[in-house]
Design a protein around this motif. Sequence first.
Motif: not given
Length: 265
Positions: A123-132, A221-230
Motif C-alpha cells: 500500500v505504501v508503494e502504491q501510495y508513492s507511485a500515485r504521489t508526484p 480516494e486512496f483511503q477508499r481504495w485501501m478499504i476495498e483492497n483490504g
Amino acid sequence: MAALPLKEQTHFVLVHGACHGAWSWYKLKLRLESAGQRVTALDLAASGIKTKAIEDVGSFHEYTEPLLELLVKLPPDQKVVIVGHSLGGLNLALAMEKYPEKVVAGVFLTAFMPDITHKPSYVVEQYSARTPASEWLDTQFAPFGSVNAPLTSMFFGHKFLSSKLYQLCPIEDLELAKALIRPSSLFIEDLSKAKNFSKQGFESVPRVYVVCDEDLAIPGEFQRWMIENGGVKDVMEIEGADHMPMLSKPNELCDCLLHIASKYT
C-alpha cells in the motif's frame, strides 16, 4: 454519533504516524480518559522522547518494538483496542499479526492498511507511485542503513505540515508539530522483504477504517481504495477532518472510538 453504553472500561492504545510521537494524541487522550477509558499513547522507536535516532533503527520490526513490548506485558485476561494513525496503521497490522489474541479491534485512522495478498509494503508503494514528487513539497528524504539493508529517512517540511497535514488544525497545534516532529522512515525497503500478513493473524482481528474526508496527505480516494483492497466492511467517517483528526476534530474522533469500543468489547 452517539456511542453505545460501554459495559466496562476499554484500554485504548494510540499509535502515532511518521515523524510524530505520543504528544500528537494529547487532546484525544484527555477526552477518552474523561469518558472513563484507559489510554496508552506510546512513542515508537526514534520517536517522541525516545533517545534513539532513526539512523539507529535497522528495521520496521525494531521501529515497532515499543508497541509489541506493551502487548507482551499485558495480563493474560486483558485485551486492547489499537488505533493506528497514518503510517501507524502498519505498526498496528504487525501487532495484530503477532498478537491477535491481545487485540479486540484494530482501528485504522486515515492510515495505511495492508492486505494478506501482497507484501506489507504494497500500500505504501502504491501510495508513492500515485504521489508526484512535487506533492511532498519541502519534505526531506535521505538514505541510511547498510548496503545490505538500505533504508530512507523522511522529515516533513513546514510547508508540507501546514498545507497537507494540519490545514484545518488550530495554528497552535501546527506550531507544536514544527517544534516536536523528528525524522522517520516509511521503511519501504524493509517491508518489501517481509512476509505477507496472514488470515490467522492480522485478518483474524476485527478491523475498522476511519475515513477523514478533508485529508490532503492520504486523500479520501486512496483511503477508499485501501478499504476495498483490504476487504474491510466496518467503515466510519469524520467529516471536515484533515490528516490530523485527533487535533482538528478531537470530539468527533473520541465519539467515534467510543462507538467502536461499545461495538467490539
